[in-house]
Design a protein around this motif. Structure first.
Motif, PDB file in Angstrom:
ATOM      1  N   VAL A   1      -1.327  18.753  -3.371  1.00  0.00           N
ATOM      2  CA  VAL A   1      -2.376  17.892  -3.919  1.00  0.00           C
ATOM      3  C   VAL A   1      -3.224  17.380  -2.751  1.00  0.00           C
ATOM      4  N   THR A   2      -4.150  16.489  -3.039  1.00  0.00           N
ATOM      5  CA  THR A   2      -5.053  15.989  -1.992  1.00  0.00           C
ATOM      6  C   THR A   2      -4.277  15.310  -0.866  1.00  0.00           C
ATOM      7  N   SER A   3      -4.726  15.542   0.364  1.00  0.00           N
ATOM      8  CA  SER A   3      -4.056  14.982   1.542  1.00  0.00           C
ATOM      9  C   SER A   3      -4.405  13.511   1.746  1.00  0.00           C
ATOM     10  N   LEU A   4      -3.525  12.813   2.450  1.00  0.00           N
ATOM     11  CA  LEU A   4      -3.804  11.455   2.908  1.00  0.00           C
ATOM     12  C   LEU A   4      -5.058  11.430   3.776  1.00  0.00           C
ATOM     13  N   ASN A   5      -5.677  10.267   3.875  1.00  0.00           N
ATOM     14  CA  ASN A   5      -6.787  10.100   4.818  1.00  0.00           C
ATOM     15  C   ASN A   5      -6.297  10.096   6.266  1.00  0.00           C
ATOM     16  N   ILE A   6      -5.083   9.598   6.479  1.00  0.00           N
ATOM     17  CA  ILE A   6      -4.525   9.461   7.818  1.00  0.00           C
ATOM     18  C   ILE A   6      -3.148  10.126   7.850  1.00  0.00           C
ATOM     19  N   ALA A   7      -2.953  11.045   8.808  1.00  0.00           N
ATOM     20  CA  ALA A   7      -1.613  11.611   9.000  1.00  0.00           C
ATOM     21  C   ALA A   7      -0.694  10.503   9.479  1.00  0.00           C
ATOM     22  N   ARG A   8       0.468  10.376   8.839  1.00  0.00           N
ATOM     23  CA  ARG A   8       1.374   9.279   9.196  1.00  0.00           C
ATOM     24  C   ARG A   8       2.822   9.683   8.947  1.00  0.00           C
ATOM     25  N   SER A   9       3.687   9.275   9.868  1.00  0.00           N
ATOM     26  CA  SER A   9       5.123   9.475   9.684  1.00  0.00           C
ATOM     27  C   SER A   9       5.797   8.119   9.614  1.00  0.00           C
ATOM     28  N   SER A  10       7.003   8.108   9.046  1.00  0.00           N
ATOM     29  CA  SER A  10       7.785   6.881   8.897  1.00  0.00           C
ATOM     30  C   SER A  10       7.019   5.790   8.164  1.00  0.00           C
ATOM     31  N   SER A  11       6.170   6.217   7.228  1.00  0.00           N
ATOM     32  CA  SER A  11       5.532   5.259   6.333  1.00  0.00           C
ATOM     33  C   SER A  11       6.492   4.964   5.183  1.00  0.00           C
TER      34      SER A  11
ATOM     35  N   GLY B   1       1.518  -0.041 -10.794  1.00  0.00           N
ATOM     36  CA  GLY B   1       0.394   0.117 -11.704  1.00  0.00           C
ATOM     37  C   GLY B   1      -0.041   1.548 -11.892  1.00  0.00           C
ATOM     38  N   ASN B   2       0.930   2.465 -11.942  1.00  0.00           N
ATOM     39  CA  ASN B   2       0.662   3.890 -12.168  1.00  0.00           C
ATOM     40  C   ASN B   2      -0.113   4.555 -11.028  1.00  0.00           C
ATOM     41  N   LYS B   3      -0.044   3.953  -9.848  1.00  0.00           N
ATOM     42  CA  LYS B   3      -0.648   4.535  -8.656  1.00  0.00           C
ATOM     43  C   LYS B   3       0.364   4.505  -7.517  1.00  0.00           C
ATOM     44  N   ILE B   4       0.199   5.433  -6.574  1.00  0.00           N
ATOM     45  CA  ILE B   4       1.092   5.510  -5.418  1.00  0.00           C
ATOM     46  C   ILE B   4       0.490   4.723  -4.262  1.00  0.00           C
ATOM     47  N   TYR B   5       1.269   3.840  -3.682  1.00  0.00           N
ATOM     48  CA  TYR B   5       0.859   3.091  -2.493  1.00  0.00           C
ATOM     49  C   TYR B   5       1.695   3.558  -1.301  1.00  0.00           C
ATOM     50  N   VAL B   6       1.011   3.972  -0.231  1.00  0.00           N
ATOM     51  CA  VAL B   6       1.670   4.396   1.008  1.00  0.00           C
ATOM     52  C   VAL B   6       1.330   3.367   2.073  1.00  0.00           C
TER      53      VAL B   6
ATOM     54  N   LYS C   1      -1.325  -0.607   9.936  1.00  0.00           N
ATOM     55  CA  LYS C   1      -1.407  -1.653   8.920  1.00  0.00           C
ATOM     56  C   LYS C   1      -1.994  -1.123   7.614  1.00  0.00           C
ATOM     57  N   SER C   2      -2.636   0.015   7.669  1.00  0.00           N
ATOM     58  CA  SER C   2      -3.391   0.495   6.508  1.00  0.00           C
ATOM     59  C   SER C   2      -2.489   0.902   5.356  1.00  0.00           C
ATOM     60  N   VAL C   3      -2.982   0.639   4.142  1.00  0.00           N
ATOM     61  CA  VAL C   3      -2.307   1.006   2.906  1.00  0.00           C
ATOM     62  C   VAL C   3      -3.217   1.952   2.137  1.00  0.00           C
ATOM     63  N   GLU C   4      -2.725   3.151   1.852  1.00  0.00           N
ATOM     64  CA  GLU C   4      -3.499   4.110   1.059  1.00  0.00           C
ATOM     65  C   GLU C   4      -2.974   4.132  -0.369  1.00  0.00           C
ATOM     66  N   VAL C   5      -3.891   4.294  -1.318  1.00  0.00           N
ATOM     67  CA  VAL C   5      -3.514   4.337  -2.727  1.00  0.00           C
ATOM     68  C   VAL C   5      -3.991   5.651  -3.341  1.00  0.00           C
ATOM     69  N   TYR C   6      -3.121   6.242  -4.149  1.00  0.00           N
ATOM     70  CA  TYR C   6      -3.420   7.534  -4.786  1.00  0.00           C
ATOM     71  C   TYR C   6      -3.499   7.355  -6.293  1.00  0.00           C
ATOM     72  N   ASP C   7      -4.602   7.828  -6.850  1.00  0.00           N
ATOM     73  CA  ASP C   7      -4.803   7.820  -8.294  1.00  0.00           C
ATOM     74  C   ASP C   7      -4.563   9.236  -8.813  1.00  0.00           C
ATOM     75  N   PRO C   8      -3.496   9.462  -9.587  1.00  0.00           N
ATOM     76  CA  PRO C   8      -3.195  10.826 -10.040  1.00  0.00           C
ATOM     77  C   PRO C   8      -4.221  11.378 -11.035  1.00  0.00           C
ATOM     78  N   THR C   9      -4.977  10.503 -11.658  1.00  0.00           N
ATOM     79  CA  THR C   9      -5.973  10.983 -12.628  1.00  0.00           C
ATOM     80  C   THR C   9      -7.180  11.603 -11.933  1.00  0.00           C
ATOM     81  N   THR C  10      -7.482  11.143 -10.717  1.00  0.00           N
ATOM     82  CA  THR C  10      -8.619  11.688  -9.963  1.00  0.00           C
ATOM     83  C   THR C  10      -8.187  12.534  -8.777  1.00  0.00           C
ATOM     84  N   ASP C  11      -6.883  12.496  -8.416  1.00  0.00           N
ATOM     85  CA  ASP C  11      -6.349  13.215  -7.253  1.00  0.00           C
ATOM     86  C   ASP C  11      -7.081  12.794  -5.978  1.00  0.00           C
ATOM     87  N   VAL C  12      -7.251  11.472  -5.814  1.00  0.00           N
ATOM     88  CA  VAL C  12      -7.984  10.931  -4.670  1.00  0.00           C
ATOM     89  C   VAL C  12      -7.163   9.827  -4.001  1.00  0.00           C
TER      90      VAL C  12
END
Length: 294
Positions: A232-242, A248-253, A264-275
């Protein structure tokens, strides 16, 4: 991820807790994904990096890990915090084996803890009876693995990727609670250790991590019914040990390491838009922390 007593996922929260981690080893901080505000919970009894954590009802467990992110002298100890009382963390009985970078999941009255590191990567696993408050061994995994993903889906335990002491792993396996047997499932498209894993809408997600000596931003999801991984769509930032959870039906990394700095950054994934989008930043960098949706 929040789990109910039959081991299935609940998606009902707007908050997650960040537990321990490098430079915040005794901290437990709750973040609200809507307000972006944080509040402190009582501090852990001991400093913990790369602990395993699960939420069971109103209680959060932090198990094993080590004093620092180096993984030296891993713990057998664990502790539990009642989120209703929020008074203090209380020790639980020690595990049979010390573990750093293991994984955990909850199924039907038991907390299962898999693999990890104790001088070498481990294949051993054990489970904690939350009522009798004792540990017992279960069958070993098919492969030694540390810094892997451990996920519960539909009453089974899944272990994803990790590191075997020589290389990052693409292998994955599933544990059948009733038969006490591990079986190989389809391998990842890309080997990865120090990844984050969650379950969302019947799919298991393997997020980021390290593949060999490079960090990866790739993400793939596994359909247990088809036994197949899909990119699926890649993260904006490559990260290990996150760390990751579903809110709320979304993935938070949350956080991790980008090869230079703890994040410090938190990325959120919406499965309906794959973004993936950058949602907000935590107050402190988050690295080798445990995270649970609450």
């Amino acid at each position: 991820m929040s789990k109910n007593l039959d081991g299935k996922c609940e998606i009902q929260s707007s908050e997650f807790a960040v537990i321990g981690g490098e430079n915040t080893e005794q901290d437990c901080v709750i973040y609200n994904v809507n307000t972006k505000q944080a509040r402190q919970l009582p501090k852990l009894q001991v400093q913990r990096c790369a602990a395993a954590s699960v939420k069971v009802g109103s209680k959060v467990y932090a198990i094993a890990g080590a004093k620092s992110a180096s993984g030296l002298k891993p713990y057998k100890s664990g502790e539990v915090l009642d989120l209703i009382e929020q008074t203090k963390w209380v020790a639980i009985p020690d595990m049979n084996e010390a573990r750093f970078g293991g994984g955990a999941g909850f199924i039907a009255d038991y907390i299962y803890v898999t693999g990890g590191y104790n001088g070498n990567p481990l294949a051993s696993c054990e489970r904690f009876d939350i009522h009798k408050e004792n540990w017992s061994n279960i069958n070993d995994m098919l492969h030694e693995r540390e810094s892997h993903g451990t996920i519960v889906y539909d009453g089974s335990l899944y272990c994803i990727g990790g590191y075997d002491g020589y290389k990052s792993l693409s292998s994955c396996e599933r544990y059948d609670v009733k038969s006490d047997e591990w079986n190989e499932i389809a391998p990842l498209n890309e080997a990865r250790a120090s990844l984050a894993t969650v379950v969302l809408e019947g799919n298991i997600y393997a997020i980021g991590g390290a593949s060999g000596d490079k960090l990866v931003n790739t993400v793939e999801k596994y359909d247990p019914k088809e036994n197949k991984w899909k990119i699926v769509t890649s993260l904006n930032i490559a990260r290990s040990s996150s760390s990751a959870c579903v809110v709320g039906n979304k993935i938070y990394v949350i956080g991790g390491w980008d090869g230079k700095n703890n994040l410090k950054s938190v990325e959120v994934y919406d499965p309906t838009t794959d973004v993936w989008t950058i949602a907000f930043e935590t107050h402190q960098p988050v690295y080798t922390a445990a995270v649970v949706a609450i």
